[in-house]
Write a protein that holds these residues in place. Sequence first.
Motif, PDB file in Angstrom:
ATOM      1  N   ASN A 142      38.524  63.144  62.067  1.00  0.00           N
ATOM      2  CA  ASN A 142      38.534  63.061  60.568  1.00  0.00           C
ATOM      3  C   ASN A 142      38.109  64.437  60.049  1.00  0.00           C
ATOM      4  O   ASN A 142      37.467  64.662  59.096  1.00  0.00           O
ATOM      5  CB  ASN A 142      37.851  62.124  59.683  1.00  0.00           C
ATOM      6  CG  ASN A 142      38.254  61.927  58.606  1.00  0.00           C
ATOM      7  OD1 ASN A 142      39.194  62.242  58.022  1.00  0.00           O
ATOM      8  ND2 ASN A 142      36.990  61.449  57.740  1.00  0.00           N
ATOM      9  N   GLN A 143      38.433  65.485  60.658  1.00  0.00           N
ATOM     10  CA  GLN A 143      38.176  66.777  60.334  1.00  0.00           C
ATOM     11  C   GLN A 143      39.567  67.793  59.982  1.00  0.00           C
ATOM     12  O   GLN A 143      40.555  67.406  60.493  1.00  0.00           O
ATOM     13  CB  GLN A 143      37.388  67.673  61.105  1.00  0.00           C
ATOM     14  CG  GLN A 143      35.992  67.232  61.520  1.00  0.00           C
ATOM     15  CD  GLN A 143      35.278  68.023  62.346  1.00  0.00           C
ATOM     16  OE1 GLN A 143      35.655  68.950  63.135  1.00  0.00           O
ATOM     17  NE2 GLN A 143      34.033  67.871  62.239  1.00  0.00           N
TER      18      GLN A 143
ATOM     19  N   THR B  38      35.674  67.529  56.178  1.00  0.00           N
ATOM     20  CA  THR B  38      36.044  66.239  56.352  1.00  0.00           C
ATOM     21  C   THR B  38      37.537  66.342  55.594  1.00  0.00           C
ATOM     22  O   THR B  38      37.738  66.447  54.431  1.00  0.00           O
ATOM     23  CB  THR B  38      35.053  65.267  55.822  1.00  0.00           C
ATOM     24  OG1 THR B  38      33.798  65.517  56.208  1.00  0.00           O
ATOM     25  CG2 THR B  38      35.543  63.898  56.038  1.00  0.00           C
ATOM     26  N   GLN B  39      38.565  65.461  56.381  1.00  0.00           N
ATOM     27  CA  GLN B  39      39.800  65.447  56.074  1.00  0.00           C
ATOM     28  C   GLN B  39      39.696  64.322  54.770  1.00  0.00           C
ATOM     29  O   GLN B  39      40.279  64.789  53.727  1.00  0.00           O
ATOM     30  CB  GLN B  39      40.885  65.178  56.887  1.00  0.00           C
ATOM     31  CG  GLN B  39      42.125  64.738  56.410  1.00  0.00           C
ATOM     32  CD  GLN B  39      42.961  65.801  55.932  1.00  0.00           C
ATOM     33  OE1 GLN B  39      42.568  67.140  55.985  1.00  0.00           O
ATOM     34  NE2 GLN B  39      43.567  65.699  54.890  1.00  0.00           N
ATOM     35  N   ASN B  40      39.356  63.237  55.081  1.00  0.00           N
ATOM     36  CA  ASN B  40      39.400  62.181  53.967  1.00  0.00           C
ATOM     37  C   ASN B  40      37.900  61.635  53.662  1.00  0.00           C
ATOM     38  O   ASN B  40      37.453  61.156  54.879  1.00  0.00           O
ATOM     39  CB  ASN B  40      40.180  60.970  54.520  1.00  0.00           C
ATOM     40  CG  ASN B  40      40.523  59.733  53.430  1.00  0.00           C
ATOM     41  OD1 ASN B  40      39.891  59.854  52.542  1.00  0.00           O
ATOM     42  ND2 ASN B  40      41.429  58.972  53.999  1.00  0.00           N
TER      43      ASN B  40
END
Length: 121
Positions: free
Chosen positions: A18-19, A43-45
Amino acid sequence: MVADSALLSPGFLGGGCNQARGHVLALMLGGSGDTLDNLFTITQNPTNSPGMRDWEQDIYDAAKKGEVIEYDVYLEYTDDKKDSVPKSVQLEAYGNRGFSLDVILDSPAHEQRQRHRRGLL
């Protein structure tokens, strides 16, 4: 546009974590994904998307309407010399016609990087 897949921002752990390789200055605002100077691990989301994406869109929309925007991005790191992932991102934008934005987005990728360094991930 996504960042050049050959470029790894400091502390980036790769897929499945999640990066993302976030842009300090988004492509829609004139930034590039082809240079490490404009990339950092995030952090992506939900930090990168929808967080930064939506705020950057607001800035873009105001500029498209003719507003002149002064925009700053601040990456907050800890005092740990080995810390390579910011724990938060602050976006500040002010326009000549009243547009105003000041938001801080936490990035759990920071703690994720700390756990990885300690062998806990």
